[in-house]
Design an enzyme around this catalytic site. Structure first.
Site, PDB file in Angstrom:
ATOM      1  N   GLY A   1       0.765  -1.376  -0.232  1.00 15.07           N
ATOM      2  CA  GLY A   1      -0.270   0.725   0.069  1.00 15.07           C
ATOM      3  C   GLY A   1       1.039   1.484   0.331  1.00 15.07           C
ATOM      4  O   GLY A   1       2.440   1.455  -0.331  1.00 15.07           O
ATOM      5  N   ASN A   2       0.197   2.171   0.548  1.00 16.86           N
ATOM      6  CA  ASN A   2       1.098   3.965  -0.050  1.00 16.86           C
ATOM      7  C   ASN A   2       0.162   4.461   1.291  1.00 16.86           C
ATOM      8  O   ASN A   2      -0.753   4.270   1.948  1.00 16.86           O
ATOM      9  CB  ASN A   2       0.678   4.646  -0.610  1.00 16.86           C
ATOM     10  CG  ASN A   2      -0.044   4.568  -1.899  1.00 16.86           C
ATOM     11  OD1 ASN A   2      -0.975   5.487  -1.372  1.00 16.86           O
ATOM     12  ND2 ASN A   2      -0.851   4.137  -2.524  1.00 16.86           N
ATOM     13  N   TYR A   3       0.708   5.451   1.421  1.00 14.96           N
ATOM     14  CA  TYR A   3       0.278   6.511   2.622  1.00 14.96           C
ATOM     15  C   TYR A   3      -1.076   7.269   2.731  1.00 14.96           C
ATOM     16  O   TYR A   3      -0.888   8.080   3.732  1.00 14.96           O
ATOM     17  CB  TYR A   3       1.429   7.513   3.537  1.00 14.96           C
ATOM     18  CG  TYR A   3       3.061   6.639   3.626  1.00 14.96           C
ATOM     19  CD1 TYR A   3       2.603   5.625   5.633  1.00 14.96           C
ATOM     20  CD2 TYR A   3       3.958   6.791   3.395  1.00 14.96           C
ATOM     21  CE1 TYR A   3       3.591   5.286   6.035  1.00 14.96           C
ATOM     22  CE2 TYR A   3       5.068   5.887   4.485  1.00 14.96           C
ATOM     23  CZ  TYR A   3       4.923   5.198   5.554  1.00 14.96           C
ATOM     24  OH  TYR A   3       6.054   4.227   5.667  1.00 14.96           O
TER      25      TYR A   3
ATOM     26  N   ALA B   1      -4.147   7.946  -5.253  1.00 18.41           N
ATOM     27  CA  ALA B   1      -2.376   7.323  -4.828  1.00 18.41           C
ATOM     28  C   ALA B   1      -2.933   5.764  -5.822  1.00 18.41           C
ATOM     29  O   ALA B   1      -2.936   4.688  -4.625  1.00 18.41           O
ATOM     30  CB  ALA B   1      -2.001   7.339  -3.235  1.00 18.41           C
TER      31      ALA B   1
END
Ligand code: CTP
Length: 222
Positions: A32-34, A100
């Site tokens: 995943g990402n932030y 994102a």
């Protein structure tokens, strides 16, 4: 509250992507990402307050869409987000791509939990669909497409090249080098670059105010 005048986006349907995507490795792990989705949700609310009908395609976030003008579609992976967006964009007059989206996903999804061994583990990643670029290809003359760029180096040059490559009408650039901008926080500092290469720099503001600045630009196109 009773409003007398219709908002500036009255009668306009807008597709908004928000949040991260999660790319499954096995039943208990993902890449995943932030991204928290805060900016995308703020834009969705601001569009709905201007009476737009908002179709919000959201990755996994801890956010709520409050306004009744927002219809939310929850997705998990880049692939699911792409499928949903491709199905919805045709009926919209605008698209705002704040998500994102993961650029890569594991080529193989394990159906059982990957066990620890003493060996190195290599996971091959394969590219995902570029949702924004595909919508840019499909964009009709009556549609407007807005992109986001989060850059660390050569911000403006990179944002301008993304704008062209993905056929955006304008792009919202936020730099990870700016204090108070980027993932997670309640503030953002943006630069808007349009296809005619007009560049406008904004102050550090709350994401709610930033959303309103983006809408000021959007209403020029619809
Ligand atoms: N985007 C998208 N689908 C993807 C990747 C990006 O819709 N698979 C959209 C984002 O929502 C954003 C814009 O494209 O509006 C730019 O995203 P960014 O991640 O900055 O661009 P990339 O093309 O992935 O370039 P890079 O990661 O190499 O900087």
């Amino acid at each position: 509250m009773i409003k007398n005048n219709p908002g500036r986006l009255n009668g306009i349907k807008i597709l908004i992507t928000a949040g991260p995507t999660h790319e499954k490795i096995d039943p208990v792990r993902f890449i995943g990402n932030y991204s928290t989705g805060k900016m995308g949700y703020a834009i969705a609310e601001a569009c709905a307050e201007e009476d737009a009908s908002v179709l919000l395609v959201s990755g996994p976030v801890n956010m709520e869409a409050v306004h009744p003008g927002i219809t939310r579609f929850d997705v998990t992976s880049a692939n699911e987000m792409a499928e949903k967006c491709f199905g919805l964009f045709g009926e919209c007059q605008a698209g705002i791509m704040t998500a994102a989206v993961a650029d890569y996903t594991p080529g193989r999804k394990y159906s059982s939990k990957v066990k620890r061994t003493k060996e190195n583990l290599t996971i091959e990643l394969v590219p995902t669909t570029d949702i924004a670029a595909e919508l840019g290809r499909r964009k009709r003359k009556d549609q407007v497409l807005v992109g986001f760029a989060l850059e660390t180096d050569e911000e403006e040059v990179n944002a301008q090249s993304k704008l062209k490559k993905k056929n955006f009408d304008f792009i919202v650039l936020n730099s990870l080098n700016d204090k108070g901008a980027g993932f997670g926080g309640d503030t953002n500092k943006i630069t808007i670059i349009d296809a005619d290469n007009n560049i406008r720099y904004f102050e550090l503001k709350s994401k709610r105010e930033v959303a309103r600045d983006i809408i000021e630009k959007l209403v020029e196109y619809v």
